[in-house]
Design a protein around this motif. Structure first.
Motif, short mmCIF file in Angstrom:
data_model
loop_
_atom_site.label_atom_id
_atom_site.label_comp_id
_atom_site.label_asym_id
_atom_site.label_seq_id
_atom_site.Cartn_x
_atom_site.Cartn_y
_atom_site.Cartn_z
N MET A 1 20.90 -35.70 56.59
CA MET A 1 20.50 -35.53 57.91
C MET A 1 21.17 -37.30 58.22
SD MET A 1 19.34 -34.57 60.42
CE MET A 1 18.35 -33.49 59.94
N ALA A 2 22.37 -36.98 59.09
CA ALA A 2 23.13 -38.35 59.32
C ALA A 2 22.45 -39.28 60.01
CB ALA A 2 24.41 -37.81 60.10
N ASN A 3 22.33 -40.62 59.88
CA ASN A 3 21.79 -41.52 60.56
C ASN A 3 20.23 -41.51 60.70
OD1 ASN A 3 24.24 -42.65 61.46
ND2 ASN A 3 24.55 -40.83 63.01
N VAL A 4 19.55 -40.68 59.66
CA VAL A 4 18.32 -41.02 59.49
C VAL A 4 17.90 -41.57 58.35
CG1 VAL A 4 16.07 -39.70 59.43
CG2 VAL A 4 17.75 -38.83 61.00
N ASP A 5 17.18 -42.86 58.10
CA ASP A 5 16.70 -43.61 57.33
C ASP A 5 15.58 -43.43 56.55
OD1 ASP A 5 17.95 -45.78 55.34
OD2 ASP A 5 16.14 -46.62 56.36
N ILE A 6 15.28 -43.08 55.45
CA ILE A 6 13.81 -42.91 55.02
C ILE A 6 13.41 -43.83 53.94
CG2 ILE A 6 12.38 -41.19 53.78
CD1 ILE A 6 13.69 -38.98 55.11
N LEU A 7 12.12 -44.72 54.03
CA LEU A 7 11.97 -45.45 52.73
C LEU A 7 10.73 -44.64 52.04
CD1 LEU A 7 11.38 -48.06 51.57
CD2 LEU A 7 9.90 -48.79 53.65
N ILE A 8 11.38 -44.35 50.60
CA ILE A 8 10.39 -44.25 49.89
C ILE A 8 9.60 -45.17 49.08
CG2 ILE A 8 10.42 -42.95 47.35
CD1 ILE A 8 12.98 -41.78 48.23
N ARG A 20 14.50 -39.65 45.59
CA ARG A 20 15.96 -40.10 46.24
C ARG A 20 17.03 -38.85 46.22
NH1 ARG A 20 18.43 -42.88 41.86
NH2 ARG A 20 16.88 -44.35 41.89
N MET A 21 16.88 -38.06 45.03
CA MET A 21 17.95 -37.00 45.11
C MET A 21 17.82 -35.93 45.92
SD MET A 21 18.50 -34.53 41.66
CE MET A 21 17.10 -33.80 42.16
N VAL A 22 16.45 -35.39 46.27
CA VAL A 22 16.13 -34.56 47.14
C VAL A 22 16.49 -34.92 48.53
CG1 VAL A 22 14.36 -33.19 48.38
CG2 VAL A 22 14.15 -33.56 45.72
N LEU A 23 16.29 -36.11 48.95
CA LEU A 23 16.61 -36.70 50.14
C LEU A 23 18.02 -36.81 50.69
CD1 LEU A 23 13.62 -39.25 50.98
CD2 LEU A 23 13.58 -36.85 51.74
N ARG A 24 18.60 -37.42 49.59
CA ARG A 24 20.10 -37.50 49.86
C ARG A 24 20.80 -36.29 49.82
NH1 ARG A 24 21.22 -42.91 45.91
NH2 ARG A 24 20.67 -44.34 47.38
N GLN A 25 20.58 -35.24 48.88
CA GLN A 25 20.81 -33.84 49.01
C GLN A 25 20.83 -33.08 50.40
OE1 GLN A 25 19.26 -31.69 45.72
NE2 GLN A 25 20.68 -32.45 44.22
N ALA A 26 19.56 -33.85 51.09
CA ALA A 26 19.34 -32.86 52.53
C ALA A 26 20.22 -33.98 53.47
CB ALA A 26 17.84 -33.24 52.65
N GLY A 27 20.94 -34.94 53.13
CA GLY A 27 21.37 -35.66 54.11
C GLY A 27 21.19 -36.93 54.50
N PHE A 28 19.94 -37.50 54.21
CA PHE A 28 19.36 -38.42 54.47
C PHE A 28 19.58 -39.81 53.86
CE2 PHE A 28 15.81 -35.42 55.12
CZ PHE A 28 15.80 -35.34 56.65
N SER A 108 7.24 -28.37 46.39
CA SER A 108 8.84 -28.04 46.45
C SER A 108 9.63 -28.91 47.26
CB SER A 108 9.02 -26.58 46.79
OG SER A 108 8.77 -26.37 48.13
N PRO A 109 10.66 -29.14 46.73
CA PRO A 109 11.66 -29.92 47.92
C PRO A 109 12.02 -29.25 49.06
CG PRO A 109 12.55 -29.74 45.63
CD PRO A 109 11.39 -28.75 45.47
N ARG A 110 12.10 -27.85 49.16
CA ARG A 110 11.93 -27.13 50.32
C ARG A 110 10.98 -27.64 51.38
NH1 ARG A 110 12.66 -20.91 51.16
NH2 ARG A 110 12.86 -20.66 53.48
N GLU A 111 9.68 -27.64 50.89
CA GLU A 111 8.50 -28.03 51.69
C GLU A 111 8.54 -29.21 52.11
OE1 GLU A 111 3.37 -28.53 51.37
OE2 GLU A 111 4.76 -28.21 49.55
N LEU A 112 8.99 -30.38 51.34
CA LEU A 112 9.07 -31.73 51.55
C LEU A 112 10.01 -31.68 52.77
CD1 LEU A 112 8.31 -34.66 51.01
CD2 LEU A 112 10.17 -34.69 49.46
N ILE A 113 11.06 -31.24 52.47
CA ILE A 113 12.09 -31.51 53.79
C ILE A 113 11.71 -30.78 55.01
CG2 ILE A 113 14.28 -30.99 54.35
CD1 ILE A 113 14.14 -33.27 52.05
N ALA A 114 11.19 -29.57 55.02
CA ALA A 114 10.40 -28.98 56.06
C ALA A 114 9.51 -30.00 56.71
CB ALA A 114 10.09 -27.78 55.78
N ARG A 115 8.70 -30.58 56.06
CA ARG A 115 7.65 -31.51 56.66
C ARG A 115 8.49 -32.67 57.24
NH1 ARG A 115 2.65 -30.38 54.23
NH2 ARG A 115 2.30 -28.36 54.40
N ILE A 116 9.06 -33.10 56.66
CA ILE A 116 9.94 -34.42 56.88
C ILE A 116 10.48 -34.23 58.49
CG2 ILE A 116 11.90 -36.03 56.73
CD1 ILE A 116 11.27 -36.01 53.68
N ASN A 117 11.45 -33.06 58.21
CA ASN A 117 11.89 -32.66 59.65
C ASN A 117 10.99 -32.36 60.58
OD1 ASN A 117 14.84 -32.97 59.21
ND2 ASN A 117 14.68 -30.99 57.97
#
Length: 229
Positions: A1-8, A20-28, A108-117
């Motif tokens: 996700m371009a231009n969206v910054d997440i602090l872990i 970190r890997m999951v979020l970067r693969q999703a484009g964050f 699951s990574p899929r659930e996490l990304i869905a919740r973040i979005n």
């Protein structure tokens, strides 16, 4: 996700690396901190779009830090998702009092990304939601249309937002205050009983299709939406 910054903020290195890997693969874009002290320093230098925060951290706990941020005028509106191994409803309600959502470990990574979005969309960022299908209910965000058993349903704007929130957050308990924050907005000055009024109206509409039991009252806590009937 371009231009969206997440602090872990996570003190376990393997979990932090996985996130970190999951979020970067999703484009964050990703920032990282092992504790709240370092996370606070990073906040002072660069404000992220969302914080992914472990509940139990070494030193100050994640939930205590989240409560502190909510009292800080500079960060009170910063989206926070708690990562927690706590599964009791009392813990979940406590977490949602200071965070915008929680994800229970393991996830699951899929659930996490869905919740973040989903959280980012509430704050004007993130991907546009796709068509939602749950329990015979279809909600099309682009057309602002709801169908049940393929039949169009007329909803008021508030009933639509409430149903959309439930469909994107199934099987979780939310208090009236939390629903006010997430459906009406934190700046809305509305009494809690307003939630009950709109819940009753939405249930009445769902009852026409035999779906009113999907909205459950959890005594002492609030409401839950479920397709598991």
């Amino acid at each position: 996700m371009a231009n969206v910054d997440i602090l872990i903020v996570e003190d376990e290195t393997p979990i932090r690396e996985m996130l970190r890997m999951v979020l970067r693969q999703a484009g964050f874009e990703v920032q990282e901190a092992p504790d709240t002290c370092q996370a606070s320093r990073q906040l002072s230098q660069k404000r992220p779009d969302l914080i992914l925060l472990d509940w139990m951290l070494t030193g100050q706990s994640g939930i205590d830090w989240a409560r502190r941020l909510r009292r800080d005028a500079d960060f009170s509106d910063l989206p926070i998702i708690l990562l927690t191994a706590r599964g009791e409803e009392e813990d979940k309600i406590a977490g949602l009092d200071c965070a915008d959502d929680y994800v229970t470990k393991p996830f699951s990574p899929r659930e996490l990304i869905a919740r973040i979005n989903a959280v980012l969309r509430r704050f004007g960022k993130g991907e546009k939601p796709g068509i939602l299908h749950i329990g015979g209910i279809t909600l099309n965000p682009e057309e602002h249309q709801v169908k049940i058993d393929r039949r169009p349903v007329n909803l008021s704007p508030t009933e639509y937002r409430l149903l959309e929130f439930f469909l994107t957050h199934p099987d979780k308990v939310y208090s009236r205050t939390q629903l006010l924050d997430r459906v009406w907005g934190r700046e809305a000055y509305i009494e809690e009983r307003t939630v009950d009024v709109h819940i009753r109206r939405l249930r009445k509409i769902l009852a026409e299709f035999g779906r009113d039991a999907m909205i459950q009252t959890v005594r002492g806590f609030g409401y839950r939406f479920t397709a598991q009937l």
